[in-house]
Write an enzyme that holds these catalytic residues in place. Structure first.
Site, PDB file in Angstrom:
ATOM      1  N   ALA A 110      15.406  -6.520 -14.995  1.00  0.00           N
ATOM      2  CA  ALA A 110      16.070  -7.733 -14.966  1.00  0.00           C
ATOM      3  C   ALA A 110      17.089  -7.941 -13.533  1.00  0.00           C
ATOM      4  O   ALA A 110      18.360  -7.385 -13.265  1.00  0.00           O
ATOM      5  CB  ALA A 110      16.545  -9.418 -15.529  1.00  0.00           C
ATOM      6  N   GLU A 111      16.026  -7.916 -11.837  1.00  0.00           N
ATOM      7  CA  GLU A 111      16.611  -7.505 -11.150  1.00  0.00           C
ATOM      8  C   GLU A 111      17.633  -8.219 -10.762  1.00  0.00           C
ATOM      9  O   GLU A 111      18.818  -7.713 -10.147  1.00  0.00           O
ATOM     10  CB  GLU A 111      15.482  -7.026  -9.816  1.00  0.00           C
ATOM     11  CG  GLU A 111      14.538  -5.959 -10.379  1.00  0.00           C
ATOM     12  CD  GLU A 111      13.754  -6.175 -11.011  1.00  0.00           C
ATOM     13  OE1 GLU A 111      13.506  -6.873 -11.690  1.00  0.00           O
ATOM     14  OE2 GLU A 111      12.992  -5.040 -11.515  1.00  0.00           O
ATOM     15  N   PHE A 141      11.894   0.106  -7.628  1.00  0.00           N
ATOM     16  CA  PHE A 141      11.358  -0.054  -6.641  1.00  0.00           C
ATOM     17  C   PHE A 141      11.249  -0.819  -5.683  1.00  0.00           C
ATOM     18  O   PHE A 141      11.856  -2.379  -6.088  1.00  0.00           O
ATOM     19  CB  PHE A 141       9.790  -0.467  -6.836  1.00  0.00           C
ATOM     20  CG  PHE A 141       9.157   1.539  -7.648  1.00  0.00           C
ATOM     21  CD1 PHE A 141       8.623   2.315  -7.269  1.00  0.00           C
ATOM     22  CD2 PHE A 141       8.975   1.137  -9.254  1.00  0.00           C
ATOM     23  CE1 PHE A 141       8.165   3.498  -7.765  1.00  0.00           C
ATOM     24  CE2 PHE A 141       8.591   2.431  -9.833  1.00  0.00           C
ATOM     25  CZ  PHE A 141       8.569   3.741  -8.663  1.00  0.00           C
ATOM     26  N   PHE A 198      10.134  -4.615  -6.378  1.00  0.00           N
ATOM     27  CA  PHE A 198      10.829  -5.596  -7.258  1.00  0.00           C
ATOM     28  C   PHE A 198      12.082  -6.390  -6.449  1.00  0.00           C
ATOM     29  O   PHE A 198      12.812  -6.959  -7.548  1.00  0.00           O
ATOM     30  CB  PHE A 198      10.815  -5.487  -8.674  1.00  0.00           C
ATOM     31  CG  PHE A 198      10.298  -4.448  -8.898  1.00  0.00           C
ATOM     32  CD1 PHE A 198       8.501  -5.023  -9.376  1.00  0.00           C
ATOM     33  CD2 PHE A 198       9.817  -2.991 -10.051  1.00  0.00           C
ATOM     34  CE1 PHE A 198       7.218  -4.343  -9.364  1.00  0.00           C
ATOM     35  CE2 PHE A 198       9.365  -2.544 -10.386  1.00  0.00           C
ATOM     36  CZ  PHE A 198       7.581  -3.092 -10.198  1.00  0.00           C
ATOM     37  N   HIS A 220       4.697  -1.212  -5.251  1.00  0.00           N
ATOM     38  CA  HIS A 220       5.852  -0.286  -5.243  1.00  0.00           C
ATOM     39  C   HIS A 220       5.872   0.365  -4.325  1.00  0.00           C
ATOM     40  O   HIS A 220       7.131   0.964  -3.995  1.00  0.00           O
ATOM     41  CB  HIS A 220       5.422   1.058  -5.999  1.00  0.00           C
ATOM     42  CG  HIS A 220       5.215   0.255  -7.464  1.00  0.00           C
ATOM     43  ND1 HIS A 220       4.315  -0.358  -8.546  1.00  0.00           N
ATOM     44  CD2 HIS A 220       6.305   1.193  -8.894  1.00  0.00           C
ATOM     45  CE1 HIS A 220       4.481  -0.678  -9.842  1.00  0.00           C
ATOM     46  NE2 HIS A 220       6.156   0.099  -9.865  1.00  0.00           N
TER      47      HIS A 220
END
Length: 325
Positions: free
Chosen positions: A59-60, A83, A86, A129
């Protein structure tokens, strides 16, 4: 001194800071026992424990918010976003909160957060990415955006970033992680933030780049020398804020400039660099400042990335256009 790759230099930097400052913490997805997706934190949890090197949920947004909260409690969190693609989930915590903390608090609070994230093409990653999203962060006042191009710079710049009292977005080009080695001092050292570096001296044209495109520019400079064109290569290292003094002094010497970025033409920071040159040094220019960039499309699937990414041949063509303008 030892020969190290960029990823080893980054690991070394975090090891030094964990050892020297008990307030430094590492957090991110799978950075503990797994050592992160690129093994940048390999072995650090074993040495410093789960309280200082710990995994987070996938969970960024939580990583960004937790990093800010920790920084306000006196810690120096170093968070890994697995990455660059995200990072959007964490933008509210980072751009909306972390970058504004010093202003919002009237200078009474700082947010010494370092966000590490890999980015960049040429290694055939899946979709989302490899995007170059540095322009999104560079547009937010309050964040420094640092992008090293060599192992030596990576270690020194990361140590400087962790020690800095303002938030730093530290971007690591995936293609450079293990592509070459360089002699790195074993001891702690710093490289100044906000300062560009002349990677190659020249007198005929200034090539300005950052990240992996520094090496594209250097290869182009090698080829151009065969045609009696001596290119100076400026590595920005910090793209926000820009070291305009170094850029302008180089352009005053060469009277020609080409700015190179991996990001799309409408993205990145090349357009801003061009504007700064033309505002500050237009009377020294003998031709317009030109750009080498990726096309204005989404990043392609890996089968097509080699024709999409800027090449040293593209740089040579632009240099010839500038010289012969």
């Amino acid at each position: 001194m030892a020969q190290k790759t960029m990823i080893q230099a980054i690991t070394d930097a975090m090891h030094h800071e964990l050892k020297d400052d008990d307030n430094v913490l590492l957090l991110g997805e799978d950075i503990g026992q797994n050592g992160g997706v690129f093994r940048a934190t390999e072995g650090l949890q074993d040495e410093f424990g789960e309280d200082r090197v710990f995994d987070t949920p996938l969970a960024e947004s939580g990583i960004g918010s937790l990093s800010l909260g920790l920084s306000l409690q006196g810690f120096r969190p170093v968070a890994e976003i697995q990455f660059i693609g995200f990072i959007l989930e964490a933008m509210d915590a980072l751009n909306g909160q972390t970058a504004r903390m010093r202003y919002r608090s009237g200078g009474t609070k700082s947010a010494p957060v370092t966000i590490r994230t890999p980015f960049g093409g040429g290694v055939h990653t899946p979709e989302l990415h490899a995007d170059s999203l540095e322009g999104l962060i560079a547009q937010q006042p309050g964040f420094r955006v640092v992008i090293p191009s060599t192992p030596y710079d990576a270690k020194g710049l990361l140590i400087s970033s962790i020690r800095n009292n303002d938030p730093v977005f530290f971007m690591e080009h995936m293609k450079l992680y293990r592509s070459f080695r360089e002699e790195i001092p074993d001891e702690t050292y710093t490289v100044d933030l906000d300062k560009a570096d002349i990677k190659r001296e020249g007198k005929d044209v200034t090539l300005i780049a950052y990240g992996a495109m520094v090496h594209t520019a250097l290869k182009a400079a090698d080829e151009l020398k065969n045609n009696n064109i001596e290119a100076e290569v400026v590595d920005l290292r910090t793209i926000s804020p820009l070291d305009t003094e170094t850029i302008v002094e180089s352009v005053k010497k060469t009277n020609h400039a080409v700015v190179i970025q991996e990001a799309q033409r409408q993205a990145g920071v090349a357009a801003n660099v061009v504007s700064e040159i033309q505002e500050r040094a237009i009377l020294h220019l003998e031709a317009p400042v030109m750009r080498v960039t990726a096309p204005d499309t989404v990043y392609p699937f890996s089968q097509a990335e080699e024709i999409w990414l800027p090449s040293y041949e593209d740089v040579i063509q632009k240099v010839n256009d500038v010289i012969n303008f």
